[in-house]
Write an enzyme that holds these catalytic residues in place. Structure first.
Site, PDB file in Angstrom:
ATOM      1  N   ASP A 502     -99.591 -18.160 -26.704  1.00  0.00           N
ATOM      2  CA  ASP A 502     -99.820 -17.901 -28.342  1.00  0.00           C
ATOM      3  C   ASP A 502     -99.978 -19.373 -28.953  1.00  0.00           C
ATOM      4  OD1 ASP A 502     -97.194 -18.642 -27.399  1.00  0.00           O
ATOM      5  OD2 ASP A 502     -96.202 -17.638 -29.096  1.00  0.00           O
ATOM      6  N   ARG A 506     -94.517 -25.169 -29.776  1.00  0.00           N
ATOM      7  CA  ARG A 506     -93.084 -24.789 -29.912  1.00  0.00           C
ATOM      8  C   ARG A 506     -92.329 -24.180 -28.665  1.00  0.00           C
ATOM      9  NH1 ARG A 506     -94.618 -20.419 -34.114  1.00  0.00           N
ATOM     10  NH2 ARG A 506     -95.060 -18.526 -32.748  1.00  0.00           N
ATOM     11  N   ASP A 507     -91.008 -23.811 -28.551  1.00  0.00           N
ATOM     12  CA  ASP A 507     -90.460 -23.198 -27.552  1.00  0.00           C
ATOM     13  C   ASP A 507     -90.684 -21.669 -27.468  1.00  0.00           C
ATOM     14  OD1 ASP A 507     -89.332 -22.407 -29.919  1.00  0.00           O
ATOM     15  OD2 ASP A 507     -87.296 -22.553 -29.380  1.00  0.00           O
ATOM     16  N   GLU A 508     -92.108 -21.536 -27.257  1.00  0.00           N
ATOM     17  CA  GLU A 508     -92.638 -20.147 -27.087  1.00  0.00           C
ATOM     18  C   GLU A 508     -93.913 -20.225 -25.867  1.00  0.00           C
ATOM     19  OE1 GLU A 508     -92.890 -18.012 -30.475  1.00  0.00           O
ATOM     20  OE2 GLU A 508     -93.110 -16.405 -29.331  1.00  0.00           O
ATOM     21  N   ASP A 515    -102.069 -11.110 -29.119  1.00  0.00           N
ATOM     22  CA  ASP A 515    -103.220 -12.303 -29.621  1.00  0.00           C
ATOM     23  C   ASP A 515    -104.277 -12.150 -28.389  1.00  0.00           C
ATOM     24  OD1 ASP A 515    -100.228 -12.778 -29.903  1.00  0.00           O
ATOM     25  OD2 ASP A 515    -100.578 -14.761 -30.479  1.00  0.00           O
ATOM     26  N   TRP A 568    -100.008  -4.583 -28.720  1.00  0.00           N
ATOM     27  CA  TRP A 568     -99.692  -5.721 -27.949  1.00  0.00           C
ATOM     28  C   TRP A 568    -100.026  -5.010 -26.446  1.00  0.00           C
ATOM     29  CZ3 TRP A 568     -99.034  -6.609 -32.691  1.00  0.00           C
ATOM     30  CH2 TRP A 568     -98.903  -8.122 -32.952  1.00  0.00           C
ATOM     31  N   GLU A 772    -101.381 -20.515 -37.058  1.00  0.00           N
ATOM     32  CA  GLU A 772    -100.869 -19.048 -36.923  1.00  0.00           C
ATOM     33  C   GLU A 772    -100.663 -18.248 -38.212  1.00  0.00           C
ATOM     34  OE1 GLU A 772     -96.700 -19.486 -35.712  1.00  0.00           O
ATOM     35  OE2 GLU A 772     -96.611 -17.623 -34.982  1.00  0.00           O
ATOM     36  N   HIS A 796    -102.796 -21.590 -33.075  1.00  0.00           N
ATOM     37  CA  HIS A 796    -102.608 -20.351 -32.654  1.00  0.00           C
ATOM     38  C   HIS A 796    -104.074 -19.697 -32.861  1.00  0.00           C
ATOM     39  CE1 HIS A 796     -98.667 -18.676 -32.310  1.00  0.00           C
ATOM     40  NE2 HIS A 796     -98.858 -17.710 -32.327  1.00  0.00           N
TER      41      HIS A 796
HETATM   42  C1  BGC Z   1     -96.176 -15.454 -31.185  1.00  0.00           C
HETATM   43  C2  BGC Z   1     -97.306 -14.198 -31.811  1.00  0.00           C
HETATM   44  C3  BGC Z   1     -96.808 -13.160 -31.087  1.00  0.00           C
HETATM   45  C4  BGC Z   1     -95.744 -12.422 -31.980  1.00  0.00           C
HETATM   46  C5  BGC Z   1     -95.545 -11.135 -31.937  1.00  0.00           C
HETATM   47  C6  BGC Z   1     -94.840 -14.605 -32.123  1.00  0.00           C
HETATM   48  O1  BGC Z   1     -93.913 -15.374 -31.890  1.00  0.00           O
HETATM   49  O2  BGC Z   1     -96.176 -16.566 -31.474  1.00  0.00           O
HETATM   50  O3  BGC Z   1     -98.649 -15.179 -31.418  1.00  0.00           O
HETATM   51  O4  BGC Z   1     -98.103 -12.298 -30.754  1.00  0.00           O
HETATM   52  O5  BGC Z   1     -94.606 -13.449 -31.743  1.00  0.00           O
HETATM   53  O6  BGC Z   1     -95.113 -10.817 -33.082  1.00  0.00           O
END
Ligand code: BGC
Length: 922
Positions: A502, A506-508, A515, A568, A772, A796
């Site tokens: 995504d 960040r911490d993701e 996406d 998703w 984003e 994003h």
């Molecule tokens: C992500 C998104 C993802 C979403 C789901 C976020 O934290 O960055 O891109 O699809 O969460 O809602």
């Protein structure tokens, strides 16, 4: 005299034309040979690989009638035209891709060489192509002799929530001797964790973040390198550096939301396994594999974590540790681990590489001793540091996507990703350092602790990505949109990082499926993502929940139940469908089919009277502004779309009964959906932009109301001052639905919009990437200081999904069947822009489509590759007014008019370049 001159002139033209003719008919040329989507891949594990090639040829209407492929066991045999592994013979076929190898059984750890020749439309034979090659990896479990080894660094049992646990990297080495002449040397290697392989003082290969991220309980990828030329007579040394990576390090938002685990999702200790296969000229063979005779140690990499950063103490370097002759007496015996449960396979995708080096454009000093380097664009990768100073000096690098008002980097939006790299100098002249096992999403690097004032070349941006965004070109008269296109590509490269993440900062950094599905088609226009997405679909298939839903992200390391969401989870159908559509890939449809069926059953189960409920942890039209579309509506509409795609997928696979089943399902969903959500006046019950966009694009409007629905969508956008109120799901579908129903000017107005919310808004605010949120940043910092501290990424790709519209409609490049053999050129022409130039390197060659205004006339140029056909849709009232070059269309034998109405003429053309001029009929 005069007549002689006339004769000479005639003679000249006769020669000229026959020369031109022969040029037109010169034999075709096959080039760009690939195996399993890759150029000369090493160590594949697909036992019936697929071949592809492109064709070059002059003139028009050129095509391939037949091909012949030779596969040989050696270069020499191939040169002598001996297809001892496979000689396909002359095969009458137009196919130039997805051609399946059908020769002898392919053998583990073996090289293969191939070439192709083709016959053109008049049966003229081409030359053989340049040779290509591939090698088979280790195919059987019994081929593996290596043990998984590591260095024991102990384990810190302190609380993992309130302090970071960042163990050092592990170093492994082995000296070995070569005494005979080497014919072929190949190294196979992998790690649970991340590894860098070293041989005789150098990195082996040029990839980063090997072996890639998979569900390590299901499968572990290995890499294959040909090291024949790097191995020496006498002493050699091989080594590996390993770190936690996705296997054992911090992952995603686990720490932020305090999941039951925050790291070590697949295992605690990273370990390495590899083996060297040496074939000698004398016919003997030797395998040198990882085992307890290797030596292990810690080293200068004190911390190495993808999210948190890397710390390197150059004073602790073991100088020459990866070269022969190094004395490893005080190194330890490695710890041996058992094999993982997952299968060992070759990485099917494209590995992460350094695709660009960036020089800083500026350095500032917002505070004394704090230097901020601007690398000119927001990308994913690392910073290379160049420094000279006393031993023990500690230089710290931090990373930011934007600057605060005071010129310092903004790091709040990184949340708990520490994203800090530290280098401690050894003090021996100029030191150049790059971290190995971390990466960041950034444009700005903050440098503190630097000895003295750094010069601009103290930092270099190392751009890392699994892809190259070189598959398309796009240009229009509106400069903002050209920047937007560049920003889309930059952000795609930043996030196509072994998986489609995504965001990179960040911490993701997770493979969010919503996406990925919304952006899939856009992704294919900007880059060749065939191998990359093949790999991701394996991840997605592995991550499918036992009850049938595809999860929110893949790989899915967390042990959370019910992690699925409408739009998703549908990635499990939408992405494979597009793999077929774009690359003609039926194999991936077959591979996914069982899972897709299971997913459809899961949806049927959850539905009442064909309405799929919101369900799961539904994000709706994520990050929409001003209008909210209900979660139920999103769920129900995507169920309809899935049924429609499944019918097409089943048809393509020859599963006629299934196709009928899904067509009926679609009809039932459509009926139920329109009864529930569409009013007799053509409005949707919720009346948001997104509701119209989805239902129109997914064909869920009753036929007699669709025009009305489209008109209402157009009206709503006008009333909203030509701006969106949509999020991740609605936005691209608004553009696609408006184009489908002929609202051309409107799409361009949205495309060109610069007021919030719009794409132009980010460009006007100086962005080099896709944000984003529509309002990720405003020049008024006070307005978004709160946002910045939370969930706000500036890299994003999801809103970049307008690329699909740019190519599909603005340039008008589409495919009617799978893989652009029957191309559709149907640009959306409007006075809103002066011109559009688009081109796309499809799996069948480069397609170009451009148009521009010339007064009230339109000039359109189209280029169609050899061996394809195109239907060109021209918005014109009378075909008789249409010209190709300066000839009336009826006089051009290579063009067929296949349909004409008062609004449009449809022409059928074969390969070649064409230019049409006409008066536009809106
Ligand atoms: C992500 C998104 C993802 C979403 C789901 C976020 O934290 O960055 O891109 O699809 O969460 O809602």
């Amino acid at each position: 005299m005069k007549s002689k001159l006339i004769l000479a002139v005639i003679g000249f033209f006769a020669i000229y034309f026959s020369f031109a003719q022969s040029l037109d008919h010169a034999p075709l040329k096959a080039h760009h040979l690939r195996t399993e989507y890759l150029t000369n891949p090493k160590g594949i594990t697909v036992t019936n690989p697929r071949f592809s090639w492109l064709i070059e040829g002059n003139g028009r209407n050129r095509s391939q009638l037949a091909y012949q492929i030779l596969v040989s066991s050696s270069k020499k045999k191939l040169e002598e035209d001996q297809g001892n592994i496979w000689d396909s013979g002359k095969v009458s076929s137009h196919d130039t891709n997805q051609v399946v190898f059908a020769g002898d059984d392919l053998i583990s750890n073996t090289d293969y060489f191939w070439k192709v020749k083709i016959w053109d439309e008049s049966n003229q034979e081409s030359e053989w192509s340049e040779p290509a090659h591939w090698s088979m990896g280790l195919l059987n479990f019994s081929d593996w002799h290596g043990q998984f080894i590591s260095h024991d660094v102990g384990y810190d049992t302190t609380d993992k929530y309130d302090s970071l646990y960042l163990p050092p990297a592990r170093y492994l080495r082995k000296s070995f001797q070569i005494t005979k002449k080497v014919k072929r040397a190949t190294v196979y290697s992998t790690a649970l964790g991340l590894y860098e392989l070293r041989l005789n003082g150098e990195k082996v290969g040029d990839d980063y973040f090997a072996p890639g991220w998979t569900d390590y309980n299901e499968r572990l990828y290995y890499q294959t390198h040909d090291i024949t030329n790097s191995i020496k007579q006498g002493d050699n040394a091989i080594g590996a550096v390993i770190a936690d990576g996705w296997y054992a390090g911090y992952l995603g938002y686990a720490l932020l939301v305090r999941l039951d685990k925050v790291r070590e999702f697949y295992g605690v200790n990273p370990s390495f396994m590899g083996q060297l296969h040496i074939q000698y000229e004398d016919g003997t063979e030797e395998v040198l594999a990882t085992d307890s005779t290797w030596k292990s140690n810690e080293g200068p990499i004190r911390e190495a974590d993808i999210l948190m950063g890397e710390k390197y103490d150059a004073r602790l370097e073991h100088s020459g540790w990866d070269t022969p002759g190094y004395d490893d007496q005080d190194w330890k015996t490695p710890k041996v681990y058992t094999y993982p449960d997952g299968k060992l396979e070759a990485h099917p995708g494209s590995l992460i590489k350094n695709i660009e080096r960036l020089k800083p454009v500026k350095m500032t000093e917002p505070e004394p001793g704090t230097y901020v380097f601007d690398l000119g664009k927001n990308f994913a990768g690392i910073a290379e540091l160049k420094v000279e100073g006393p031993a023990g000096t500690e230089v710290r690098l931090r990373f930011g996507e934007i600057l605060k008002r005071d010129g310092n980097i903004q790091t709040e939006n990184l949340r708990l990703a520490r994203a800090t790299d530290t280098y401690i100098l050894k003090g021996e002249g100029v030191e150049v350092w790059q971290p190995k096992f971390t990466y960041h999403g950034f444009q700005y690097v903050e440098v503190t602790g630097y000895p003295g004032k750094p010069s601009l070349d103290a930092i270099t941006g190392i751009v890392l990505s699994s892809i190259k965004t070189d598959a398309s070109a796009f240009k229009t008269s509106n400069e903002m949109n050209n920047t937007l296109y560049e920003n889309i590509k930059t952000t795609q490269a930043a996030n196509f990082f072994d998986i489609p993440t995504d965001c990179p900062q960040r911490d993701e950094r997770l493979g969010w499926t919503g996406d990925a599905q919304t952006y899939m088609r856009s992704a294919t226009y900007n880059a060749d993502v065939s191998a990359f997405m093949t790999k991701f679909l394996v991840d997605l298939d592995d991550a499918q929940r036992w009850y049938g839903a595809y999860p929110n992200f893949a790989p899915f390391p967390y042990s959370r139940p019910n992690q699925y969401s409408p739009a998703w989870m549908d990635a499990g159908i939408i992405i494979p469908y597009n793999m077929y559509k774009v690359y003609n890939d039926k194999r991936i449809l077959e591979f996914m089919y069982k899972g897709m069926e299971k997913f459809m059953e899961f949806q049927a189960d959850a539905s009442t009277d064909f309405i799929r409920p919101g369900g799961g942890n539904n994000w709706g039209d994520w990050l929409a502004v001003d209008e909210e579309t209900s979660k139920g509506y999103i769920g129900a509409s995507f169920y309809g779309y899935d049924a429609k795609l499944m019918a097409e997928i089943a048809e393509v696979l020859g599963r006629t009964q299934d196709a009928q089943k899904y067509r009926t399902l679609f009809d039932n969903i459509k009926k139920a959906f329109s009864e529930k959500y569409i009013l007799p006046n053509g409005r949707t019950t919720e009346d948001t932009q997104t509701t119209y966009a989805l239902a129109l694009y997914f064909d869920l409007f009753p036929e007699n109301l669709a025009e009305k629905g489209a008109a209402r969508l157009a009206e709503k956008i006008e009333k909203n001052n030509f701006k969106f109120s949509t999020g991740f799901l609605g936005t691209k579908h608004v553009m696609l639905a408006l184009s489908k129903y002929g609202y051309h000017d409107l799409t361009y107005k949205l495309f060109k919009q610069t007021e919030y919310p719009s794409w132009g808004y980010s460009v006007e605010n100086g962005s080099t990437s896709i944000w984003e949120r529509w309002n990720s940043y405003t020049k008024n910092d006070a307005e978004n200081s709160d946002l910045n501290a939370k969930m706000n990424s500036f890299s994003h790709y999801a809103f970049g999904s307008v690329a699909e519209w740019m190519f599909l409609h603005a340039a008008g490049i589409d495919t009617e069947d799978g893989g652009y053999r029957n191309i559709r050129i149907k640009p959306v022409i409007s006075k809103q822009v002066d011109f559009i130039n688009g081109s796309y390197k499809s799996i069948n060659g480069t397609i170009a489509s451009s148009w521009k205004w010339q007064g009230n006339k339109v000039l359109m140029t189209v280029k169609i590759p050899v061996n394809t056909k195109a239907k060109v849709h021209i918005p014109i009232e009378k075909v008789s007014d249409l010209r190709e070059g300066n000839k009336k269309i009826a006089k051009v034998p290579s063009i067929k008019v296949v349909a004409s109405t008062e609004k449009e003429a449809v022409l059928e053309i074969g390969s070649g370049t064409y230019s049409f001029s006409f008066t536009y009929a809106p």
